[in-house]
Design an enzyme around this catalytic site. Structure first.
Site, mmCIF file in Angstrom:
data_model
loop_
_atom_site.group_PDB
_atom_site.id
_atom_site.type_symbol
_atom_site.label_atom_id
_atom_site.label_comp_id
_atom_site.label_asym_id
_atom_site.label_seq_id
_atom_site.Cartn_x
_atom_site.Cartn_y
_atom_site.Cartn_z
ATOM 1 N N HIS A 78 4.557 -31.454 10.368
ATOM 2 C CA HIS A 78 4.048 -30.116 10.057
ATOM 3 C C HIS A 78 3.029 -30.152 8.917
ATOM 4 O O HIS A 78 2.118 -29.334 8.870
ATOM 5 C CB HIS A 78 5.201 -29.177 9.714
ATOM 6 C CG HIS A 78 6.209 -29.078 10.817
ATOM 7 N ND1 HIS A 78 5.902 -28.532 12.034
ATOM 8 C CD2 HIS A 78 7.495 -29.502 10.893
ATOM 9 C CE1 HIS A 78 6.958 -28.600 12.818
ATOM 10 N NE2 HIS A 78 7.943 -29.193 12.152
ATOM 11 N N ASP A 104 0.849 -1.190 0.000
ATOM 12 C CA ASP A 104 0.000 0.000 0.000
ATOM 13 C C ASP A 104 0.889 1.246 0.000
ATOM 14 O O ASP A 104 2.120 1.154 -0.127
ATOM 15 C CB ASP A 104 -1.031 -0.046 1.146
ATOM 16 C CG ASP A 104 -0.434 0.224 2.525
ATOM 17 O OD1 ASP A 104 0.794 0.438 2.632
ATOM 18 O OD2 ASP A 104 -1.197 0.226 3.509
ATOM 19 N N THR A 148 2.454 -1.660 8.946
ATOM 20 C CA THR A 148 2.855 -2.624 9.982
ATOM 21 C C THR A 148 2.990 -4.043 9.457
ATOM 22 O O THR A 148 3.543 -4.901 10.154
ATOM 23 C CB THR A 148 1.782 -2.674 11.084
ATOM 24 O OG1 THR A 148 0.537 -3.032 10.460
ATOM 25 C CG2 THR A 148 1.658 -1.339 11.797
ATOM 26 N N CYS A 197 2.722 -3.391 4.094
ATOM 27 C CA CYS A 197 1.941 -2.209 4.465
ATOM 28 C C CYS A 197 2.688 -1.539 5.607
ATOM 29 O O CYS A 197 3.855 -1.874 5.852
ATOM 30 C CB CYS A 197 0.478 -2.549 4.787
ATOM 31 S SG CYS A 197 0.188 -3.497 6.291
#
Ligand code: RB5
Length: 142
Positions: free
Chosen positions: A133, A8, A67, A65
Site C-alpha cells: 500500500h 461549514d 454531505t 459539511c
C-alpha cells in the site's frame, strides 16, 4: 492524541456533539470553526484543518459539511492531504489501513452522530499497513 476539526454551517451541531464525545474520551481537539449557522465556504475550512495536519499541530483532521463531499474534494487538492469521505466504520478503518488517510470527512446530513463518532474512532485508532500500500500511496503525487 491531537485532532483538528472543522466544519461549514451544515455541520455545527454534528461537530459540537462529536467534539464533546471525543473530549470526554481524552482526545485533544482543536476546533477551527465555524461555530455559527452563518453561511461559510467549505474550501476555507478544509484549508485550515489541512494546515494543522501538515504542520504537525494535529495528527489527524476531521472535516464536516452537509454531505462530506465538497469539503473532501477541497482538502484533496492540498498537497500532502489524503482525505477520506467515510460512511461507516469499515471505510474509516480501510482508509487508514490501505490509504494512509490523514483526514476523515463526514456528512452531517448523511450520518447520525453516533455513527460519526464510531467512524472517527475507527479512523484514529488504525495504523497504516504500509507494504504494497505504501507503493500505491507513494504514486499519489499531489
Ligand atoms: C451547504 O449547503 C452544502 O452544500 C455543503 O455543506 C456540502 O454538503 C457541500 O458539499
Amino acid at each position: 492524541m491531537k485532532i483538528a476539526i472543522g466544519n461549514d454551517h451544515a455541520g455545527v451541531e454534528f461537530k459540537n456533539k462529536l467534539m464533546e464525545e471525543l473530549r470526554s474520551k481524552g482526545y485533544e481537539i482543536m476546533n477551527v470553526g465555524t461555530d455559527t449557522l452563518d453561511s461559510v465556504d467549505y474550501p476555507d475550512i478544509a484549508k485550515k484543518v489541512s494546515e494543522k495536519v501538515l504542520n504537525g499541530e494535529a495528527k489527524f483532521g476531521i472535516l464536516i459539511c452537509g454531505t462530506g463531499i465538497g469539503i473532501s474534494i477541497a482538502a484533496n487538492k492540498i498537497k500532502g492531504i489524503r482525505a477520506a469521505l467515510c460512511h461507516n466504520e469499515y471505510t474509516a478503518k480501510l482508509s487508514r489501513l490501505h490509504n494512509d488517510a490523514n483526514i476523515i470527512a463526514l456528512g452531517a446530513r448523511v450520518l447520525g452522530e453516533d455513527l460519526g463518532l464510531a467512524c472517527v474512532e475507527a479512523f484514529v485508532n488504525t495504523e497504516f499497513e504500509g507494504g504494497r500500500h505504501a507503493k500505491r500511496v507513494g504514486k499519489i503525487e499531489l
